[in-house]
Design a protein around this motif. Structure first.
Motif, PDB file in Angstrom:
ATOM      1  N   ILE A  71      11.273  -6.968  25.586  1.00 52.11           N
ATOM      2  CA  ILE A  71      10.645  -6.953  24.262  1.00 52.11           C
ATOM      3  C   ILE A  71       9.399  -7.831  24.325  1.00 52.11           C
ATOM      4  O   ILE A  71       9.490  -9.039  24.598  1.00 52.11           O
ATOM      5  N   ILE A  72       8.254  -7.231  24.112  1.00 52.09           N
ATOM      6  CA  ILE A  72       7.005  -7.986  24.147  1.00 52.09           C
ATOM      7  C   ILE A  72       6.632  -8.344  22.712  1.00 52.09           C
ATOM      8  O   ILE A  72       6.278  -7.488  21.912  1.00 52.09           O
ATOM      9  N   SER A  73       6.754  -9.632  22.410  1.00 56.76           N
ATOM     10  CA  SER A  73       6.504 -10.126  21.064  1.00 56.76           C
ATOM     11  C   SER A  73       5.764 -11.451  21.152  1.00 56.76           C
ATOM     12  O   SER A  73       5.644 -12.038  22.226  1.00 56.76           O
ATOM     13  N   GLY A  74       5.253 -11.923  20.025  1.00 55.26           N
ATOM     14  CA  GLY A  74       4.561 -13.203  19.999  1.00 55.26           C
ATOM     15  C   GLY A  74       3.094 -13.119  20.348  1.00 55.26           C
ATOM     16  O   GLY A  74       2.440 -14.149  20.541  1.00 55.26           O
ATOM     17  N   CYS A  75       2.545 -11.907  20.389  1.00 60.07           N
ATOM     18  CA  CYS A  75       1.127 -11.729  20.733  1.00 60.07           C
ATOM     19  C   CYS A  75       0.261 -11.843  19.485  1.00 60.07           C
ATOM     20  O   CYS A  75       0.589 -11.294  18.435  1.00 60.07           O
ATOM     21  N   THR A  76      -0.859 -12.522  19.630  1.00 58.90           N
ATOM     22  CA  THR A  76      -1.755 -12.714  18.486  1.00 58.90           C
ATOM     23  C   THR A  76      -2.766 -11.590  18.335  1.00 58.90           C
ATOM     24  O   THR A  76      -3.347 -11.424  17.256  1.00 58.90           O
ATOM     25  N   ASP A  77      -2.992 -10.812  19.395  1.00 61.71           N
ATOM     26  CA  ASP A  77      -3.944  -9.709  19.300  1.00 61.71           C
ATOM     27  C   ASP A  77      -3.628  -8.655  20.353  1.00 61.71           C
ATOM     28  O   ASP A  77      -2.732  -8.836  21.197  1.00 61.71           O
ATOM     29  N   ALA A  78      -4.373  -7.559  20.314  1.00 61.20           N
ATOM     30  CA  ALA A  78      -4.096  -6.436  21.212  1.00 61.20           C
ATOM     31  C   ALA A  78      -4.336  -6.803  22.676  1.00 61.20           C
ATOM     32  O   ALA A  78      -3.578  -6.390  23.570  1.00 61.20           O
ATOM     33  N   GLY A  79      -5.377  -7.581  22.946  1.00 63.26           N
ATOM     34  CA  GLY A  79      -5.669  -7.948  24.323  1.00 63.26           C
ATOM     35  C   GLY A  79      -4.552  -8.750  24.954  1.00 63.26           C
ATOM     36  O   GLY A  79      -4.182  -8.523  26.119  1.00 63.26           O
ATOM     37  N   MET A  80      -3.998  -9.679  24.193  1.00 63.52           N
ATOM     38  CA  MET A  80      -2.887 -10.489  24.691  1.00 63.52           C
ATOM     39  C   MET A  80      -1.685  -9.599  24.986  1.00 63.52           C
ATOM     40  O   MET A  80      -1.005  -9.763  26.009  1.00 63.52           O
ATOM     41  N   MET A  81      -1.413  -8.654  24.110  1.00 65.08           N
ATOM     42  CA  MET A  81      -0.279  -7.741  24.322  1.00 65.08           C
ATOM     43  C   MET A  81      -0.499  -6.888  25.570  1.00 65.08           C
ATOM     44  O   MET A  81       0.418  -6.704  26.386  1.00 65.08           O
ATOM     45  N   GLN A  82      -1.712  -6.362  25.751  1.00 63.70           N
ATOM     46  CA  GLN A  82      -1.999  -5.528  26.913  1.00 63.70           C
ATOM     47  C   GLN A  82      -1.858  -6.313  28.214  1.00 63.70           C
ATOM     48  O   GLN A  82      -1.329  -5.796  29.212  1.00 63.70           O
ATOM     49  N   ASP A  83      -2.293  -7.554  28.216  1.00 66.32           N
ATOM     50  CA  ASP A  83      -2.162  -8.390  29.419  1.00 66.32           C
ATOM     51  C   ASP A  83      -0.690  -8.640  29.738  1.00 66.32           C
ATOM     52  O   ASP A  83      -0.281  -8.577  30.914  1.00 66.32           O
ATOM     53  N   ARG A  84       0.113  -8.929  28.718  1.00 69.49           N
ATOM     54  CA  ARG A  84       1.535  -9.183  28.960  1.00 69.49           C
ATOM     55  C   ARG A  84       2.256  -7.926  29.406  1.00 69.49           C
ATOM     56  O   ARG A  84       3.146  -7.977  30.267  1.00 69.49           O
ATOM     57  N   LEU A  85       1.887  -6.786  28.845  1.00 69.59           N
ATOM     58  CA  LEU A  85       2.503  -5.524  29.262  1.00 69.59           C
ATOM     59  C   LEU A  85       2.136  -5.209  30.707  1.00 69.59           C
ATOM     60  O   LEU A  85       2.990  -4.786  31.498  1.00 69.59           O
ATOM     61  N   GLU A  86       0.884  -5.419  31.086  1.00 66.17           N
ATOM     62  CA  GLU A  86       0.462  -5.169  32.469  1.00 66.17           C
ATOM     63  C   GLU A  86       1.221  -6.069  33.440  1.00 66.17           C
ATOM     64  O   GLU A  86       1.708  -5.615  34.488  1.00 66.17           O
ATOM     65  N   ALA A  87       1.327  -7.358  33.093  1.00 63.89           N
ATOM     66  CA  ALA A  87       2.033  -8.292  33.971  1.00 63.89           C
ATOM     67  C   ALA A  87       3.497  -7.897  34.108  1.00 63.89           C
ATOM     68  O   ALA A  87       4.071  -7.958  35.215  1.00 63.89           O
ATOM     69  N   PHE A  88       4.109  -7.471  33.005  1.00 62.11           N
ATOM     70  CA  PHE A  88       5.510  -7.061  33.065  1.00 62.11           C
ATOM     71  C   PHE A  88       5.667  -5.811  33.920  1.00 62.11           C
ATOM     72  O   PHE A  88       6.591  -5.710  34.738  1.00 62.11           O
ATOM     73  N   ALA A  89       4.762  -4.837  33.751  1.00 63.90           N
ATOM     74  CA  ALA A  89       4.861  -3.577  34.499  1.00 63.90           C
ATOM     75  C   ALA A  89       4.631  -3.782  35.999  1.00 63.90           C
ATOM     76  O   ALA A  89       5.155  -3.010  36.816  1.00 63.90           O
ATOM     77  N   LYS A  90       3.871  -4.800  36.365  1.00 62.84           N
ATOM     78  CA  LYS A  90       3.671  -5.093  37.793  1.00 62.84           C
ATOM     79  C   LYS A  90       4.940  -5.663  38.420  1.00 62.84           C
ATOM     80  O   LYS A  90       5.211  -5.445  39.598  1.00 62.84           O
ATOM     81  N   ALA A  91       5.718  -6.395  37.610  1.00 62.37           N
ATOM     82  CA  ALA A  91       6.907  -7.070  38.143  1.00 62.37           C
ATOM     83  C   ALA A  91       8.184  -6.275  37.937  1.00 62.37           C
ATOM     84  O   ALA A  91       9.193  -6.547  38.604  1.00 62.37           O
ATOM     85  N   HIS A  92       8.178  -5.288  37.023  1.00 59.72           N
ATOM     86  CA  HIS A  92       9.386  -4.542  36.694  1.00 59.72           C
ATOM     87  C   HIS A  92       9.047  -3.064  36.516  1.00 59.72           C
ATOM     88  O   HIS A  92       7.944  -2.728  36.077  1.00 59.72           O
ATOM     89  N   PRO A  93       9.986  -2.195  36.836  1.00 56.83           N
ATOM     90  CA  PRO A  93       9.737  -0.774  36.581  1.00 56.83           C
ATOM     91  C   PRO A  93       9.660  -0.500  35.073  1.00 56.83           C
ATOM     92  O   PRO A  93      10.454  -1.029  34.299  1.00 56.83           O
TER      93      PRO A  93
END
Length: 335
Positions: free
Chosen positions: A221-243
């Protein structure tokens, strides 16, 4: 010369019609017999002067104000705009109008709302504190809650399950049936720390479906992001480490940002990652690929909300909570 517009009073109507103020009151309230000739003179004078009764003054005397308040977190939200138009239509057919108002967690806001003597309040808000909702109820104003989350400590209000939990569950099952097993849920982003917890209907629906299907949801669950850029960065980092092969967005806006971020980083939609949004808003058809989304029965929800305000106003105790179904509108983001 003052530019202020002077509103006609009952005294003005009485003077023009050649009757007493009491006779004007009887005619406008339609609660006493008045000679036909006098009645017609009063109505004619009222039309000529554009006179209408003061609804707040009527409410103070125990009559209906003809005004319903709709409290929301973000008046600019497209879906809430649909709800506002629908409620206003059904309310107008019953002789009322609906006013849209942004949530304010402030005792002064509550006092002002109560002073205005609304016939009812409809709430669709994650942010409005339950103590303030209880104050509205204690003041005698009928309250209808559109369930965005669980209201454990609120009694005396009518509740409507708008399909948020069911919709999130349906989105997960829809993606599961397409072979997805590695889910990510994207919460809304907020500069004021307004994020979801497990009382939130959409998030709890996502988690419930994942549990029932035996797929992982913890730490997805990706939460706690203040803007779209922060969310996209966290999603990218998660997708690199997990399927990741499926993304469920809390609403269409965050789903579109997630999809765009993944595509910029080389992920193919829907071949590698399938994306589902929520609310079936106009943006779904304005992005490429077009976005699959959860559609809610907003027209029926609006009708039910207004009906419940009137039932509560008439003294009826409403205990049952209807739950509306949802539909997945499939577009190119899922195949």
């Amino acid at each position: 010369m003052s530019g202020r517009i002077k509103c006609a009073t009952r005294a003005d109507v009485a003077e023009r019609a050649g009757v007493s103020v009491t006779v004007v009151s009887y005619v406008m309230n339609n609660n006493r017999y008045v000679d036909q000739d006098k009645r017609e003179r009063v109505l004619k004078a009222a039309r000529e002067l554009n006179y209408t009764p003061n609804n707040i003054a009527l409410a103070l005397r125990g009559k209906n104000s003809g005004q319903i308040l709709f409290i929301v977190d973000s008046p600019a939200n497209e879906r809430l705009g649909y709800l506002m138009r629908g409620m206003d239509q059904y309310a107008y057919e019953k002789g009322s109008v609906v006013t849209l108002c942004a949530t304010r967690n402030d005792p002064e806001f509550v006092r002002q709302v109560i002073r205005r003597r609304f016939d009812g309040i409809i709430v669709s808000s994650l942010q409005l504190d339950e103590q303030y909702i209880r104050e509205f109820i204690r003041s005698g104003i009928p309250v209808v809650l559109l369930l965005t989350h669980e209201y454990g400590s609120v009694e005396g209000a009518a509740k409507i399950g708008t399909g948020l939990r069911h919709g999130a569950q349906s989105a997960v099952r829809f993606l599961y049936d397409k072979g997805c097993r590695n889910f990510v849920y994207i919460d809304r982003f907020s500069a004021r720390n307004h994020f979801s917890d497990m009382n939130d209907c959409r998030l709890s629906g996502f988690v419930t479906a994942c549990r029932e299907l035996g797929v992982a949801w913890e730490d997805r669950i990706i939460s706690g992001c203040t803007d779209a850029g922060m969310m996209q960065d966290r999603l990218e980092a998660f997708a690199k480490a997990h399927p990741v092969d499926a993304v469920v967005g809390r609403n269409d806006r965050v789903a579109c940002y997630a999809m765009r971020g993944l595509m910029k980083r080389g992920y193919r939609i829907p071949q590698e990652v399938k994306v589902v949004g929520f609310d079936d808003s106009s943006i779904c058809n304005l992005v490429t690929p077009t976005l699959t989304s959860v559609h809610l029965e907003d027209d029926e929800i609006c009708r039910e909300a207004i009906e419940r305000i009137y039932r509560l106003r008439d003294g009826e105790e409403i205990k049952e909570t209807p739950h509306f179904a949802t539909t997945i509108i499939e577009r190119n983001s899922t195949g």
